[in-house]
Design a protein around this motif. Structure first.
Motif, mmCIF file in Angstrom:
data_model
loop_
_atom_site.group_PDB
_atom_site.id
_atom_site.type_symbol
_atom_site.label_atom_id
_atom_site.label_comp_id
_atom_site.label_asym_id
_atom_site.label_seq_id
_atom_site.Cartn_x
_atom_site.Cartn_y
_atom_site.Cartn_z
ATOM 1 N N MET A 24 85.502 -58.563 36.782
ATOM 2 C CA MET A 24 86.446 -59.225 35.879
ATOM 3 C C MET A 24 87.617 -58.291 35.417
ATOM 4 S SD MET A 24 85.960 -62.571 35.803
ATOM 5 C CE MET A 24 86.996 -63.110 34.368
ATOM 6 N N ALA A 25 87.166 -57.049 35.275
ATOM 7 C CA ALA A 25 88.122 -55.937 35.106
ATOM 8 C C ALA A 25 88.439 -56.414 33.867
ATOM 9 C CB ALA A 25 89.447 -55.898 35.741
ATOM 10 N N GLY A 26 87.404 -56.887 32.537
ATOM 11 C CA GLY A 26 87.661 -57.147 31.313
ATOM 12 C C GLY A 26 86.354 -56.751 30.544
ATOM 13 N N TYR A 27 86.536 -56.853 29.291
ATOM 14 C CA TYR A 27 85.385 -56.227 28.323
ATOM 15 C C TYR A 27 85.134 -57.275 27.105
ATOM 16 C CZ TYR A 27 89.111 -54.676 25.315
ATOM 17 O OH TYR A 27 90.147 -54.385 24.508
ATOM 18 N N PHE A 28 83.886 -57.484 26.765
ATOM 19 C CA PHE A 28 83.663 -58.193 25.507
ATOM 20 C C PHE A 28 83.010 -57.236 24.384
ATOM 21 C CE2 PHE A 28 81.353 -61.269 23.409
ATOM 22 C CZ PHE A 28 81.985 -62.577 23.554
ATOM 23 N N PHE B 236 84.159 -61.561 20.487
ATOM 24 C CA PHE B 236 85.920 -61.386 20.889
ATOM 25 C C PHE B 236 85.751 -61.031 22.342
ATOM 26 C CE2 PHE B 236 85.282 -59.701 16.807
ATOM 27 C CZ PHE B 236 86.402 -60.464 16.086
ATOM 28 N N ASP B 237 86.431 -61.870 23.150
ATOM 29 C CA ASP B 237 86.611 -61.668 24.822
ATOM 30 C C ASP B 237 88.260 -61.120 24.996
ATOM 31 O OD1 ASP B 237 86.120 -62.191 27.403
ATOM 32 O OD2 ASP B 237 87.362 -63.971 27.405
ATOM 33 N N PHE B 238 88.012 -60.086 25.880
ATOM 34 C CA PHE B 238 89.024 -59.488 26.281
ATOM 35 C C PHE B 238 89.064 -59.476 27.928
ATOM 36 C CE2 PHE B 238 88.407 -57.911 22.218
ATOM 37 C CZ PHE B 238 89.530 -57.984 21.390
ATOM 38 N N LYS B 239 89.446 -60.739 28.429
ATOM 39 C CA LYS B 239 89.439 -60.759 29.903
ATOM 40 C C LYS B 239 87.856 -60.858 30.694
ATOM 41 C CE LYS B 239 94.149 -60.249 30.572
ATOM 42 N NZ LYS B 239 94.605 -60.215 29.047
ATOM 43 N N TYR B 240 86.906 -60.820 29.848
ATOM 44 C CA TYR B 240 85.566 -60.753 30.238
ATOM 45 C C TYR B 240 85.097 -62.264 30.798
ATOM 46 C CZ TYR B 240 80.482 -59.988 30.360
ATOM 47 O OH TYR B 240 79.122 -59.976 30.837
ATOM 48 N N ARG B 241 85.391 -63.011 30.115
ATOM 49 C CA ARG B 241 85.135 -64.449 30.430
ATOM 50 C C ARG B 241 86.389 -65.387 30.897
ATOM 51 N NH1 ARG B 241 79.670 -66.076 29.884
ATOM 52 N NH2 ARG B 241 80.391 -67.981 30.822
ATOM 53 N N THR B 242 87.377 -65.062 30.367
ATOM 54 C CA THR B 242 88.853 -65.842 30.734
ATOM 55 C C THR B 242 89.701 -64.811 30.931
ATOM 56 O OG1 THR B 242 89.194 -66.073 28.373
ATOM 57 C CG2 THR B 242 88.044 -67.824 29.558
ATOM 58 N N LYS B 243 90.596 -64.974 31.820
ATOM 59 C CA LYS B 243 91.809 -64.143 32.214
ATOM 60 C C LYS B 243 92.966 -64.488 31.464
ATOM 61 C CE LYS B 243 90.528 -61.106 35.379
ATOM 62 N NZ LYS B 243 90.665 -59.733 35.284
ATOM 63 N N GLU B 244 93.034 -65.904 30.923
ATOM 64 C CA GLU B 244 94.268 -66.373 30.338
ATOM 65 C C GLU B 244 94.263 -65.940 28.806
ATOM 66 O OE1 GLU B 244 92.115 -67.966 32.254
ATOM 67 O OE2 GLU B 244 93.179 -68.361 34.175
ATOM 68 N N HIS B 245 93.122 -65.823 28.289
ATOM 69 C CA HIS B 245 93.283 -65.638 26.715
ATOM 70 C C HIS B 245 92.235 -64.601 26.249
ATOM 71 C CE1 HIS B 245 92.429 -70.032 28.088
ATOM 72 N NE2 HIS B 245 93.771 -70.140 27.755
ATOM 73 N N ASP B 246 92.673 -63.972 25.239
ATOM 74 C CA ASP B 246 92.038 -62.728 24.656
ATOM 75 C C ASP B 246 91.895 -63.054 23.066
ATOM 76 O OD1 ASP B 246 91.932 -61.308 26.989
ATOM 77 O OD2 ASP B 246 93.828 -60.069 26.573
#
Length: 266
Positions: A167-171, A196-206
């Protein structure tokens, strides 16, 4: 994914970076023998052999497979089995989960290293490989870390971080646990956590993902057999609500679930 499920347990969960055991011999003894070394080295080696190795086996079930505030399965709960081998501060583990009413199997293979930054600041860093099979197939590589401040057992703040290469994101999750011993065998721990989600589960929202709270309990049958359980409730926040809205899902996104685990240590 499963790193949060067996978090305590496995918890505990489930989901890496490695160092060396801090019980190695001093460099001077490794490089050259000195007077009296024949008496010192065997003693240290015996202590290392006796104390370093440990094996843990855990079997559990959760009524729902909830991670990052989301139910990952359309139907039913999930069984878990975890085997961990510890050598000093280094742990290698294999965790497998299987849906009890859905064609879903998840493997987590990982390595983690635990150490203390200070006397009361416990740290864990690690890596895990995730493979999912069933009605669909997917995989991921995750790097994670956790810090816990353990000065007082009745209030333990912690922060956890996990990065997904797919996902190239972190939680990030902030938690408070309060451990209470009701007897020599029984203990309970109410907890609350904010994700707090930072593109780990969703790309559109942080941003704010979910708020979760619950109660964990542990009963020690013996030094090597331990029964644990939990009851938890997760409140969906902005990130989950926007994701559900984009998917046309108008159902209540809050989750209530419970689980039980038995752990054997050798």
């Amino acid at each position: 994914m499963a790193t949060n499920t067996l978090h305590s347990s496995v918890l505990g969960l489930s989901l890496f970076a490695l160092l060396f055991c801090n019980q190695a011999l001093p460099a001077s003894e490794n490089l050259s023998p000195t007077e009296g070394a024949s008496n010192t080295l065997p003693s240290q080696q015996e202590q290392l052999n006796d104390a370093a190795w440990a094996i843990d086996w855990e079997l559990g079930w959760d009524s729902k497979y909830v991670s990052q505030g989301r139910n990952n399965l359309d139907d039913g709960g999930i069984y878990w089995m975890n085997t961990a081998v510890e050598f000093g501060n280094l742990t290698a583990y294999a965790l497998v989960g299987r849906g009890d009413n859905q064609n879903y199997t998840e493997w987590n293979l990982g390595l983690e290293f635990g150490f203390n930054l200070t006397e009361n600041l416990e740290t864990t860093v690690g890596y895990q490989r995730i493979e999912v099979t069933g009605d669909y197939r997917c995989w991921d590589n995750e790097i994670f870390a956790e810090l816990a401040y353990t000065t007082t057992p009745w209030l333990v703040p912690s922060v956890s971080y996990v990065y997904s290469t797919e996902m190239a994101g972190y939680f990030v999750e902030l938690s408070l646990h309060s451990d209470w011993e009701l007897s020599e065998k029984l203990s309970v721990a109410p907890y609350i956590s904010q994700g707090f989600d930072f593109k780990y589960r969703t790309k559109e929202h942080d941003g704010r993902d979910h708020l979760q709270f619950g109660l964990e309990a542990s009963y020690a049958f013996s030094d090597s057999i331990n029964l644990t359980g939990h009851i938890s409730h997760s409140v969906a926040l902005r990130d989950i609500e926007l994701e559900a809205e984009a998917n046309g899902d108008r159902r209540n996104q809050n989750q209530s679930f419970a689980g039980i685990n038995i752990n054997l240590g050798f």
